[in-house]
Design a protein around this motif. Structure first.
Motif, PDB file in Angstrom:
ATOM      1  N   TYR A  17       0.913  -1.341  -0.090  1.00 27.10           N
ATOM      2  CA  TYR A  17      -0.051  -0.034   0.098  1.00 27.10           C
ATOM      3  C   TYR A  17       0.732   1.321   0.058  1.00 27.10           C
ATOM      4  O   TYR A  17       0.421   2.482   0.016  1.00 27.10           O
ATOM      5  CB  TYR A  17      -0.847   0.005   1.110  1.00 27.10           C
ATOM      6  N   VAL A  18       2.167   1.065   0.164  1.00 23.77           N
ATOM      7  CA  VAL A  18       3.152   2.367   0.371  1.00 23.77           C
ATOM      8  C   VAL A  18       3.096   2.959  -1.142  1.00 23.77           C
ATOM      9  O   VAL A  18       3.168   2.328  -1.952  1.00 23.77           O
ATOM     10  CB  VAL A  18       4.522   1.647   0.740  1.00 23.77           C
ATOM     11  N   GLN A  19       3.031   4.460  -1.066  1.00 24.09           N
ATOM     12  CA  GLN A  19       3.269   5.260  -2.151  1.00 24.09           C
ATOM     13  C   GLN A  19       4.552   5.980  -2.209  1.00 24.09           C
ATOM     14  O   GLN A  19       4.956   6.177  -3.315  1.00 24.09           O
ATOM     15  CB  GLN A  19       2.074   6.113  -2.210  1.00 24.09           C
ATOM     16  N   LYS A  38       2.553   7.841   2.597  1.00 24.73           N
ATOM     17  CA  LYS A  38       1.506   8.375   1.693  1.00 24.73           C
ATOM     18  C   LYS A  38       0.503   7.403   1.481  1.00 24.73           C
ATOM     19  O   LYS A  38       0.106   6.983   0.422  1.00 24.73           O
ATOM     20  CB  LYS A  38       2.103   9.015   0.484  1.00 24.73           C
ATOM     21  N   ILE A  39       0.260   6.236   2.345  1.00 26.56           N
ATOM     22  CA  ILE A  39      -0.664   5.232   2.365  1.00 26.56           C
ATOM     23  C   ILE A  39      -2.115   6.226   2.187  1.00 26.56           C
ATOM     24  O   ILE A  39      -2.358   6.921   2.914  1.00 26.56           O
ATOM     25  CB  ILE A  39      -0.566   4.260   3.486  1.00 26.56           C
ATOM     26  N   ASN A  40      -2.747   5.839   1.118  1.00 28.48           N
ATOM     27  CA  ASN A  40      -4.133   6.256   1.073  1.00 28.48           C
ATOM     28  C   ASN A  40      -5.105   5.794   2.145  1.00 28.48           C
ATOM     29  O   ASN A  40      -5.125   4.593   2.584  1.00 28.48           O
ATOM     30  CB  ASN A  40      -4.919   6.054  -0.287  1.00 28.48           C
ATOM     31  N   SER A  41      -5.763   6.767   2.881  1.00 29.38           N
ATOM     32  CA  SER A  41      -6.673   6.458   3.859  1.00 29.38           C
ATOM     33  C   SER A  41      -7.652   5.376   3.612  1.00 29.38           C
ATOM     34  O   SER A  41      -8.105   4.535   4.572  1.00 29.38           O
ATOM     35  CB  SER A  41      -7.536   7.614   4.580  1.00 29.38           C
ATOM     36  N   ALA A  42      -8.115   5.323   2.180  1.00 28.05           N
ATOM     37  CA  ALA A  42      -8.854   4.136   1.855  1.00 28.05           C
ATOM     38  C   ALA A  42      -8.323   2.766   1.872  1.00 28.05           C
ATOM     39  O   ALA A  42      -9.028   1.651   1.915  1.00 28.05           O
ATOM     40  CB  ALA A  42      -9.506   4.366   0.392  1.00 28.05           C
ATOM     41  N   ASN A  43      -6.937   2.707   2.165  1.00 23.62           N
ATOM     42  CA  ASN A  43      -6.258   1.483   2.216  1.00 23.62           C
ATOM     43  C   ASN A  43      -5.856   1.207   3.766  1.00 23.62           C
ATOM     44  O   ASN A  43      -5.508   0.050   3.849  1.00 23.62           O
ATOM     45  CB  ASN A  43      -4.996   1.401   1.357  1.00 23.62           C
ATOM     46  N   LEU A  44      -6.150   1.996   4.718  1.00 23.45           N
ATOM     47  CA  LEU A  44      -5.891   1.942   6.095  1.00 23.45           C
ATOM     48  C   LEU A  44      -6.363   0.483   6.665  1.00 23.45           C
ATOM     49  O   LEU A  44      -6.065  -0.016   7.284  1.00 23.45           O
ATOM     50  CB  LEU A  44      -6.024   2.926   6.971  1.00 23.45           C
TER      51      LEU A  44
ATOM     52  N   TYR B  15      -7.419  -1.298  -6.512  1.00 27.81           N
ATOM     53  CA  TYR B  15      -6.478  -1.588  -5.294  1.00 27.81           C
ATOM     54  C   TYR B  15      -7.302  -1.580  -4.059  1.00 27.81           C
ATOM     55  O   TYR B  15      -6.732  -1.822  -2.920  1.00 27.81           O
ATOM     56  CB  TYR B  15      -5.373  -0.375  -5.322  1.00 27.81           C
ATOM     57  N   SER B  16      -8.597  -1.641  -4.242  1.00 25.01           N
ATOM     58  CA  SER B  16      -9.514  -2.132  -2.927  1.00 25.01           C
ATOM     59  C   SER B  16     -10.478  -3.126  -3.026  1.00 25.01           C
ATOM     60  O   SER B  16     -11.177  -3.246  -4.384  1.00 25.01           O
ATOM     61  CB  SER B  16     -10.302  -0.779  -2.476  1.00 25.01           C
ATOM     62  N   ASN B  17     -10.680  -3.778  -2.367  1.00 28.85           N
ATOM     63  CA  ASN B  17     -11.683  -4.781  -2.633  1.00 28.85           C
ATOM     64  C   ASN B  17     -12.635  -4.802  -1.397  1.00 28.85           C
ATOM     65  O   ASN B  17     -12.607  -5.149  -0.333  1.00 28.85           O
ATOM     66  CB  ASN B  17     -11.056  -6.312  -2.476  1.00 28.85           C
TER      67      ASN B  17
END
Lengths: 83, 186
Positions: A17-19, A38-44, B15-17
Motif C-alpha cells: 500500500y506504500v506510495q 503516503k498510504i491512502n486512507s482508503a487502504n488503512l 486496489y481496494s476490495n
C-alpha cells in the motif's frame, strides 16, 4: 515475538500500500502511515484487516482509531497478543 | 469551512476490495451496510459513503484539531437529495458529485454549493502530485481574493490540516487525492 520480528511482519503487510518507497526504506517506529508513507486512507482498513489475518486477532473501533503509525500498530498488536 | 474527499473509480476497483471479509463491518454502520446492499451499484455506494465520511472527518478536524481513524463513527444518512454525516455532537451536510471517473464529496456545516476544482495527475510521484495540487489551490485562492500568489502563505498544522494565510486572515481549505485525481475546495 521480538520488536524486530514484529516490525518485519508489519513491513511486509504495509508494503503493497506504500506510495513513497523512499520513506518506506527508512521505516522506523516513528513512521506515519499517511504522512510519511503516503498510504491512502482508503487502504488503512486493508492494513487493519491484513494485521487481523496475520496475527489472528480482531481489532475493535478504539484500536483502529490509533492505527496511524508503526509505533501504535506495534503497541496494539502486542496488547492483543498478550491478552 | 469545507472538507473534501475524492475517490478515483479505476483506482478503487484495482486496489481496494470492498467485498473482502469484514471490510464493510469495519467501515460502515448496519444502516449504511443496508444502503449498500439495497443499492443498484453497491460498489458506487461503498465509495460514495466513504467520501462522505472522509470529507466530514476533514471538516470535523478543522473545527476540533485532532487526528484519528474512526470511519465507522462518522454516520451517514442519505434521504432524497439530502446527505448528512454525524459524529458525536458534530453534524454536517455533504454534497457528492459522481462521474464515470471519480466520486467527489464536499462537507460543510451549512448547505452550500460545491466549489471544487478537480486535477488530473499525469505523474505518479506523490510529491509532484501534492505540489501541483497546492499550486492549483493557491491559484484558486488568489483569483477569489484578487491578489497575487506571493501574498498567500500555505501552511499545514501538526495534524496535517492545510490552510492559506492572506494578510492575517486564515482561509480554510481542503485538499484530497486518490489515484490519478486530486481536488481542492474552499
Amino acid at each position: 515475538m521480538t520488536k524486530d520480528e514484529l516490525i518485519t511482519k508489519l513491513k511486509a503487510i504495509i508494503a503493497p500500500y506504500v506510495q513513497d518507497e523512499e520513506a518506506f526504506k527508512k521505516l522506523s517506529e516513528d513512521t506515519d502511515f499517511v504522512k510519511d508513507l503516503k498510504i491512502n486512507s482508503a487502504n488503512l482498513v486493508d492494513i487493519i484487516l491484513d494485521i487481523e489475518d496475520e496475527f489472528d486477532i480482531r481489532l475493535e473501533n478504539e484500536d483502529m482509531e490509533k492505527m496511524l503509525d508503526v509505533k501504535s500498530a506495534m503497541a496494539i498488536v502486542n496488547a492483543k497478543l498478550e491478552a | 469551512m469545507v472538507g473534501n474527499d475524492i475517490v478515483d473509480i479505476r483506482e478503487a476497483k484495482k486496489y481496494s476490495n470492498w467485498q473482502r471479509p469484514r471490510f464493510l463491518e469495519k467501515l460502515f454502520t448496519s444502516e449504511e451496510q443496508q444502503l449498500i446492499h439495497d443499492s443498484p451499484s453497491p460498489f458506487l455506494m461503498v465509495w460514495r459513503l466513504w467520501t462522505m465520511k472522509e470529507s466530514a472527518y476533514k471538516l470535523y478536524t478543522q473545527t476540533s484539531p485532532s487526528r484519528f481513524y474512526s470511519p465507522r463513527a462518522f454516520q451517514c444518512t442519505i434521504e432524497n437529495s439530502k446527505a448528512i454525516v454525524c459524529y458525536e455532537d458534530f453534524q454536517c451536510n455533504v454534497k457528492t458529485k459522481l462521474t464515470s471517473l471519480y466520486i467527489l464529496s464536499e462537507a460543510r456545516l451549512s448547505v452550500n454549493k460545491m466549489t471544487y476544482d478537480v486535477v488530473l495527475f499525469h505523474d505518479k510521484n506523490p510529491k509532484i502530485q501534492s505540489e501541483l495540487l497546492k499550486s492549483r489551490l493557491l491559484e484558486m485562492v488568489s483569483k477569489l481574493y484578487n491578489t497575487n500568489r506571493p501574498n498567500l502563505n500555505f501552511k499545514k498544522c501538526k495534524y496535517g490540516i492545510p490552510k492559506v494565510i492572506y494578510n492575517s486572515e486564515i482561509i480554510h481549505v481542503s485538499m484530497t487525492h486518490h489515484g490519478n485525481f486530486g481536488a481542492i475546495a474552499l
